[in-house]
Design a protein around this motif. Structure first.
Motif, PDB file in Angstrom:
ATOM      1  N   GLY A   1      44.216  39.474  36.968  1.00  0.00           N
ATOM      2  CA  GLY A   1      45.205  38.663  37.659  1.00  0.00           C
ATOM      3  C   GLY A   1      46.569  39.326  37.679  1.00  0.00           C
ATOM      4  O   GLY A   1      47.281  39.278  38.687  1.00  0.00           O
ATOM      5  N   ARG A   2      46.945  39.963  36.578  1.00  0.00           N
ATOM      6  CA  ARG A   2      48.221  40.683  36.516  1.00  0.00           C
ATOM      7  C   ARG A   2      48.278  41.806  37.542  1.00  0.00           C
ATOM      8  O   ARG A   2      49.340  42.120  38.081  1.00  0.00           O
ATOM      9  CB  ARG A   2      48.425  41.271  35.114  1.00  0.00           C
ATOM     10  CG  ARG A   2      48.835  40.279  34.065  1.00  0.00           C
ATOM     11  CD  ARG A   2      49.040  40.968  32.735  1.00  0.00           C
ATOM     12  NE  ARG A   2      49.596  40.051  31.751  1.00  0.00           N
ATOM     13  CZ  ARG A   2      49.832  40.376  30.475  1.00  0.00           C
ATOM     14  NH1 ARG A   2      49.563  41.601  30.056  1.00  0.00           N
ATOM     15  NH2 ARG A   2      50.350  39.478  29.650  1.00  0.00           N
TER      16      ARG A   2
ATOM     17  N   GLY B   1      51.313  32.499  39.322  1.00  0.00           N
ATOM     18  CA  GLY B   1      52.273  31.408  39.203  1.00  0.00           C
ATOM     19  C   GLY B   1      52.974  31.470  37.869  1.00  0.00           C
ATOM     20  O   GLY B   1      53.032  32.533  37.230  1.00  0.00           O
ATOM     21  N   GLU B   2      53.475  30.334  37.413  1.00  0.00           N
ATOM     22  CA  GLU B   2      54.228  30.291  36.165  1.00  0.00           C
ATOM     23  C   GLU B   2      53.336  30.406  34.938  1.00  0.00           C
ATOM     24  O   GLU B   2      53.762  30.850  33.887  1.00  0.00           O
ATOM     25  CB  GLU B   2      55.043  28.988  36.083  1.00  0.00           C
ATOM     26  CG  GLU B   2      56.130  28.866  37.136  1.00  0.00           C
ATOM     27  CD  GLU B   2      57.168  29.969  37.014  1.00  0.00           C
ATOM     28  OE1 GLU B   2      57.501  30.328  35.882  1.00  0.00           O
ATOM     29  OE2 GLU B   2      57.640  30.460  38.046  1.00  0.00           O
TER      30      GLU B   2
ATOM     31  N   ALA C   1      37.123  26.684  39.885  1.00  0.00           N
ATOM     32  CA  ALA C   1      37.691  25.920  38.786  1.00  0.00           C
ATOM     33  C   ALA C   1      39.053  26.502  38.373  1.00  0.00           C
ATOM     34  O   ALA C   1      39.977  25.752  38.068  1.00  0.00           O
ATOM     35  CB  ALA C   1      36.736  25.932  37.593  1.00  0.00           C
ATOM     36  N   ALA C   2      39.150  27.826  38.365  1.00  0.00           N
ATOM     37  CA  ALA C   2      40.432  28.459  38.023  1.00  0.00           C
ATOM     38  C   ALA C   2      41.507  28.070  39.029  1.00  0.00           C
ATOM     39  O   ALA C   2      42.667  27.801  38.653  1.00  0.00           O
ATOM     40  CB  ALA C   2      40.269  29.977  37.970  1.00  0.00           C
ATOM     41  N   ARG C   3      41.138  28.021  40.295  1.00  0.00           N
ATOM     42  CA  ARG C   3      42.104  27.623  41.330  1.00  0.00           C
ATOM     43  C   ARG C   3      42.520  26.162  41.132  1.00  0.00           C
ATOM     44  O   ARG C   3      43.702  25.819  41.255  1.00  0.00           O
ATOM     45  CB  ARG C   3      41.466  27.813  42.704  1.00  0.00           C
ATOM     46  CG  ARG C   3      42.445  27.599  43.857  1.00  0.00           C
ATOM     47  CD  ARG C   3      41.774  27.828  45.202  1.00  0.00           C
ATOM     48  NE  ARG C   3      41.205  29.177  45.295  1.00  0.00           N
ATOM     49  CZ  ARG C   3      39.905  29.436  45.366  1.00  0.00           C
ATOM     50  NH1 ARG C   3      39.031  28.434  45.360  1.00  0.00           N
ATOM     51  NH2 ARG C   3      39.479  30.679  45.449  1.00  0.00           N
ATOM     52  N   GLU C   4      41.559  25.304  40.780  1.00  0.00           N
ATOM     53  CA  GLU C   4      41.871  23.886  40.592  1.00  0.00           C
ATOM     54  C   GLU C   4      42.763  23.674  39.374  1.00  0.00           C
ATOM     55  O   GLU C   4      43.719  22.889  39.416  1.00  0.00           O
ATOM     56  CB  GLU C   4      40.562  23.096  40.441  1.00  0.00           C
ATOM     57  CG  GLU C   4      40.772  21.592  40.457  1.00  0.00           C
ATOM     58  CD  GLU C   4      39.470  20.823  40.463  1.00  0.00           C
ATOM     59  OE1 GLU C   4      39.519  19.578  40.319  1.00  0.00           O
ATOM     60  OE2 GLU C   4      38.393  21.448  40.592  1.00  0.00           O
TER      61      GLU C   4
ATOM     62  N   LEU D   1      48.310  22.805  37.015  1.00  0.00           N
ATOM     63  CA  LEU D   1      49.364  23.236  36.086  1.00  0.00           C
ATOM     64  C   LEU D   1      50.622  23.690  36.810  1.00  0.00           C
ATOM     65  O   LEU D   1      51.644  23.943  36.170  1.00  0.00           O
ATOM     66  CB  LEU D   1      48.836  24.385  35.213  1.00  0.00           C
ATOM     67  CG  LEU D   1      47.705  24.060  34.265  1.00  0.00           C
ATOM     68  CD1 LEU D   1      47.251  25.318  33.527  1.00  0.00           C
ATOM     69  CD2 LEU D   1      48.106  22.974  33.272  1.00  0.00           C
ATOM     70  N   ALA D   2      50.565  23.812  38.130  1.00  0.00           N
ATOM     71  CA  ALA D   2      51.711  24.300  38.893  1.00  0.00           C
ATOM     72  C   ALA D   2      52.865  23.303  38.854  1.00  0.00           C
ATOM     73  O   ALA D   2      52.658  22.096  38.791  1.00  0.00           O
ATOM     74  CB  ALA D   2      51.298  24.585  40.325  1.00  0.00           C
TER      75      ALA D   2
END
Length: 218
Positions: free
Chosen positions: A155-156, A183-184, A209-212, A217-218
Motif C-alpha cells: 500500500g505504501r 488515507g489517514e 473488506a479492506a476497502r469497506e 475509518l475515513a
C-alpha cells in the motif's frame, strides 16, 4: 497553545495546525528516534524560536519529550488519545471482519502500522469452523513478514490487490491480506487459516473488506 507572535492576529488556527503537523511528523516510523528542533522547524516552515515555543506547550502537556542530545520524540500522553480511538476502530472494523471470517471460514484481522512494525488491533474468528488459527489482538511483527505486514508495504508503494504468505508467522498458517485504501489510517485487512486458501475466491473478498474498513475509518 500560544500563537506565534510573528503571525498576524487571529492566527490560533495556524498555530494549532502547526502543532498537529508536528505531532504527525514525530509519529512517522522514520522519526521514531526523534527529530532535532532545527529539522522540525524546517519541515514546518517556521523559525526555531517559534518551534521551541510550540514544543514547550506540547511538552507541558506530555505530548512530546526532549531527549538527551536535543532530539524530541512523542510523549506518552499520546497513548491517551490512542486509547480513546481504539474502541472506535473496533466498532468500525468488527462487523466487516465478522462477515469476512464467517464467509471464508478463516480468522480475519485488521492490522495497523505501529512504529516500524505491524500490530493486529482487531481479530475475529469464524463461528462455524472446528479448527482455526488462534491469532490474538496485540500480536506484533515486522512489516517484512506475513501477508498483513507486506500488504501494508504494498500500500505504501501504491500497489493494489492482495499479498499471500505461507508459514511466515506460524508454522502451517496460510495468509491473504490487502492494504487499506490510501488515507489517514495505514494498515491492512487479511485472513489466516491452517489450510490452503483459494486465492481466486479469498483475494477479492479481502480486497473488498479492506476497502469497506478503510471507508469506515475515513
Amino acid at each position: 497553545m500560544v500563537a506565534d507572535r510573528s503571525d498576524p492576529p487571529g492566527s490560533f488556527s495556524l498555530t494549532l495546525d502547526r502543532g498537529l503537523r508536528l505531532l504527525d511528523l514525530l509519529a512517522r516510523p522514520e522519526n521514531a528516534a526523534g527529530m532535532t528542533v532545527t529539522a522540525l522547524a524546517a519541515s514546518l516552515g517556521m523559525s526555531r524560536t517559534a518551534a521551541y515555543r510550540l514544543l514547550g506547550t506540547l511538552e507541558s502537556h506530555g505530548y512530546v519529550v526532549r531527549l538527551p542530545g536535543g532530539r524530541v520524540r512523542l510523549g506518552y500522553a499520546v497513548t491517551r488519545l490512542a486509547a480513546a480511538v481504539a474502541p472506535l476502530v473496533r466498532a468500525a472494523a468488527t462487523p466487516v471482519l465478522r462477515r469476512l471470517a464467517d464467509e471464508l471460514g478463516a480468522t480475519a484481522h485488521l492490522t495497523l502500522v505501529d512504529g516500524d512494525g505491524a500490530l493486529a488491533v482487531v481479530v475475529v474468528e469464524p463461528t462455524w469452523t472446528d479448527v482455526h488459527v488462534a491469532y490474538r489482538p496485540g500480536t506484533r511483527h515486522g512489516l517484512d513478514r506475513g501477508a498483513a505486514g507486506r500488504a501494508i508495504v504494498r500500500g505504501r508503494e501504491g500497489g493494489e490487490g492482495w499479498v499471500t504468505s505461507r508459514s511466515e508467522l506460524q508454522p502451517g498458517a496460510h495468509g491473504v491480506a490487502a492494504p487499506l485504501p490510501a488515507g489517514e489510517v495505514e494498515g491492512s485487512v487479511g485472513v489466516v487459516a491452517l489450510s490452503e486458501l483459494d486465492e481466486d475466491r479469498v483475494g477479492p473478498a479481502v480486497v473488498a473488506a479492506a476497502r469497506e474498513v478503510g471507508d469506515a475509518l475515513a
